[in-house]
Design a protein around this motif. Structure first.
Motif, mmCIF file in Angstrom:
data_model
loop_
_atom_site.group_PDB
_atom_site.id
_atom_site.type_symbol
_atom_site.label_atom_id
_atom_site.label_comp_id
_atom_site.label_asym_id
_atom_site.label_seq_id
_atom_site.Cartn_x
_atom_site.Cartn_y
_atom_site.Cartn_z
ATOM 1 N N LEU A 5 0.729 -1.161 -0.041
ATOM 2 C CA LEU A 5 0.095 -0.118 -0.123
ATOM 3 C C LEU A 5 0.853 1.248 0.039
ATOM 4 C CD1 LEU A 5 -2.969 -1.054 2.652
ATOM 5 C CD2 LEU A 5 -2.868 -1.068 0.263
ATOM 6 N N ALA A 9 -1.255 7.218 0.343
ATOM 7 C CA ALA A 9 -2.789 6.900 0.406
ATOM 8 C C ALA A 9 -3.168 6.822 1.824
ATOM 9 C CB ALA A 9 -2.989 5.712 -0.139
ATOM 10 N N SER A 34 -10.922 15.955 -5.111
ATOM 11 C CA SER A 34 -10.779 14.785 -6.117
ATOM 12 C C SER A 34 -9.830 13.802 -5.909
ATOM 13 C CB SER A 34 -11.050 15.233 -7.475
ATOM 14 O OG SER A 34 -9.924 16.071 -7.766
ATOM 15 N N SER A 37 -10.536 11.869 -2.727
ATOM 16 C CA SER A 37 -11.403 10.936 -3.088
ATOM 17 C C SER A 37 -10.605 9.719 -3.820
ATOM 18 C CB SER A 37 -12.527 11.544 -3.712
ATOM 19 O OG SER A 37 -13.503 10.426 -3.980
ATOM 20 N N HIS A 38 -9.783 10.031 -4.769
ATOM 21 C CA HIS A 38 -9.371 9.092 -5.683
ATOM 22 C C HIS A 38 -8.276 8.201 -4.773
ATOM 23 C CE1 HIS A 38 -7.634 7.137 -9.378
ATOM 24 N NE2 HIS A 38 -6.222 7.332 -8.671
ATOM 25 N N ALA A 39 -7.721 8.697 -3.954
ATOM 26 C CA ALA A 39 -6.730 8.041 -3.153
ATOM 27 C C ALA A 39 -7.316 7.065 -2.213
ATOM 28 C CB ALA A 39 -5.978 9.080 -2.253
ATOM 29 N N ARG A 41 -10.419 5.793 -2.655
ATOM 30 C CA ARG A 41 -11.180 4.578 -3.561
ATOM 31 C C ARG A 41 -9.932 3.548 -3.906
ATOM 32 N NH1 ARG A 41 -16.132 5.557 -4.591
ATOM 33 N NH2 ARG A 41 -16.973 7.716 -4.516
ATOM 34 N N GLY A 42 -8.771 4.131 -4.169
ATOM 35 C CA GLY A 42 -7.869 3.279 -4.509
ATOM 36 C C GLY A 42 -7.234 2.469 -3.288
ATOM 37 N N LEU A 43 -7.182 2.887 -2.089
ATOM 38 C CA LEU A 43 -7.046 2.161 -0.947
ATOM 39 C C LEU A 43 -8.087 1.102 -0.749
ATOM 40 C CD1 LEU A 43 -4.981 2.040 1.381
ATOM 41 C CD2 LEU A 43 -6.224 3.791 2.565
ATOM 42 N N GLU A 44 -9.205 1.523 -0.968
ATOM 43 C CA GLU A 44 -10.352 0.374 -0.728
ATOM 44 C C GLU A 44 -10.275 -0.591 -1.676
ATOM 45 O OE1 GLU A 44 -14.001 3.292 1.242
ATOM 46 O OE2 GLU A 44 -13.775 3.202 -0.888
ATOM 47 N N ARG A 45 -9.853 -0.160 -2.800
ATOM 48 C CA ARG A 45 -9.777 -1.406 -3.905
ATOM 49 C C ARG A 45 -8.657 -2.380 -3.506
ATOM 50 N NH1 ARG A 45 -8.644 1.824 -7.765
ATOM 51 N NH2 ARG A 45 -6.300 1.457 -7.447
ATOM 52 N N ASP A 46 -7.374 -1.700 -3.241
ATOM 53 C CA ASP A 46 -6.397 -2.518 -2.612
ATOM 54 C C ASP A 46 -6.587 -3.519 -1.546
ATOM 55 O OD1 ASP A 46 -4.979 -1.410 -4.766
ATOM 56 O OD2 ASP A 46 -3.600 -0.005 -3.744
#
Length: 311
Positions: A5, A9, A34, A37-39, A41-46
Motif C-alpha cells: 500500500l 494513500a 478529487s 477521493s481518488h486516493a 477509492r484506490g486504498l479501498e480497492r487494494d
C-alpha cells in the motif's frame, strides 16, 4: 497487494479520519478533493473493503475503517515520536488552554518544576472559561472545569480524548483566626459564607451532605475560585473550595479545614484534560502527560485508551 500500500494513500486516509471530511483533508494536505477521493477509492480497492460510508458530503468510518484508523494513527504517531527523538534538539512547543483557577492555583506554581523535569518543553498558556473547540491549531490541549458536553468536545469531526484529572475534596476553608469560632456545621450559620458563582459544588450541596438546609446567602460573591480562596485567606468569610486548588494556602497555613473529620465533605471530579486525538503522539504532549501523571498521582496512559475515553 495490501502489503504494498502506498504511504501517501495511508496519509490521505489519516487526514480524512482526523478532519472528518475529504474536503478538509484536501485542505490539510494541500491537495484537491478529487485527489483525496481518488486516493481513498484506490486504498479501498487494494484492501478489498469499504473504509467509509458516504452520505452526500459527509463521511463515516465503517467498522473496517475504524480498525485501520487505530493502527494507522498509531503508526504515524510513532513515526513522529521517533523523528522527534533523533532530530536536532529544539524546543517542543505545547499550547495549553486552561480553566482560570486551575491555571492560577495549580499549574502556574508548578511551572518551574515542569521546565526542570521536561527539558526542551516550551509552554504557552492561556486561561478562560470557554471550552476549546480545536477548530484551528491554536491549542494542543484544554484543561476544563466540568466534563465538556459532546457538542463542545472538539469540532464535531475531529475526535478528542477526554481524561479525568482525579477527584477533588470540596470542604469549608477559612483563616486560622476564623476557624477558632467553628466547632460544628451549625457554627457556619453565624459566619459570612463566600459564594463562588461558577462552582459545580456550592453551599446547598455541602449542607445537604451534612443533613442541613443551607442558610440564605449573606457573604461576598465571586466568579472565580482563586478569588474566593484569596478572600478566605484574608478572613472575609468561609469558602467552600477544592483542597486541590487551595493546596498552597493549606500548606502555608493561611487556610485551614475547620471541620475536617467532623463533617462530610463532597468528593467529585472537577477538572478534565481534553486533547485532539491527533496530538496524542506529539513529543510535547508525551512530556506534559508524563509530568501531569506524576504531579497528580494518576496513570494518564494514552496507550491504554483505545476507545473508552475517546469521543
Amino acid at each position: 497487494m495490501a502489503q504494498h500500500l502506498p504511504l501517501s494513500a495511508l496519509r490521505v486516509f489519516e487526514a480524512a479520519t482526523r478532519t472528518g471530511s475529504f474536503r478538509a483533508a484536501a485542505e490539510d494536505l494541500s491537495l484537491t478533493p478529487s485527489a483525496v477521493s481518488h486516493a481513498i477509492r484506490g486504498l479501498e480497492r487494494d484492501l478489498g473493503t469499504m473504509l467509509f460510508e458516504r452520505e452526500g458530503r459527509s463521511i463515516r468510518l465503517t467498522p473496517e475503517g475504524e480498525t485501520l484508523m487505530r493502527h494507522v494513527e498509531r503508526g504515524f504517531g510513532e513515526l513522529h515520536l521517533g523523528i522527534g527523538s533523533v532530530a536536532a534538539r529544539r524546543p517542543h512547543l505545547l499550547k495549553v488552554h486552561s480553566a482560570p483557577s486551575f491555571a492560577a492555583q495549580w499549574l502556574v506554581p508548578r511551572l518551574g518544576r515542569l521546565f526542570e523535569e521536561c527539558e526542551g518543553l516550551e509552554l504557552r498558556l492561556a486561561a478562560g472559561t470557554d471550552y476549546t473547540r480545536f477548530l484551528a491549531d491554536e491549542f494542543d490541549a484544554d484543561i476544563v472545569y466540568g466534563a465538556p458536553p459532546a457538542e463542545n468536545a472538539g469540532t464535531g469531526h475531529q475526535a478528542v480524548i477526554v481524561l479525568p484529572l482525579g477527584t477533588e475534596v470540596v470542604t469549608p476553608l477559612c483563616s486560622p483566626a476564623m476557624a477558632a469560632r467553628i466547632h460544628s456545621a451549625q457554627d457556619l450559620f453565624a459566619l459570612p459564607l463566600i459564594e463562588s458563582d461558577n462552582k459545580r459544588v456550592r453551599w446547598p450541596a455541602w449542607f445537604a451532605a451534612n443533613g442541613l438546609g443551607a442558610p440564605a446567602p449573606r457573604g461576598p460573591r465571586f466568579d472565580r475560585s482563586f478569588i474566593s480562596i484569596s478572600a478566605a485567606a484574608d478572613s472575609l468569610g468561609v469558602a467552600l473550595e477544592s483542597t486541590l486548588l487551595a493546596e498552597r494556602e493549606l500548606a502555608s497555613g493561611r487556610l485551614v479545614r475547620p471541620l475536617q473529620g467532623l463533617c462530610e465533605d463532597v468528593v467529585y471530579t472537577g477538572h478534565w484534560l481534553v486533547l485532539p486525538r491527533s496530538k496524542r503522539y506529539s513529543r510535547s504532549m508525551q512530556l506534559f502527560l508524563g509530568w501531569m501523571s506524576q504531579e497528580l498521582g494518576l496513570a494518564l496512559n494514552l496507550d491504554a485508551l483505545e476507545t473508552s475515553a475517546i469521543r
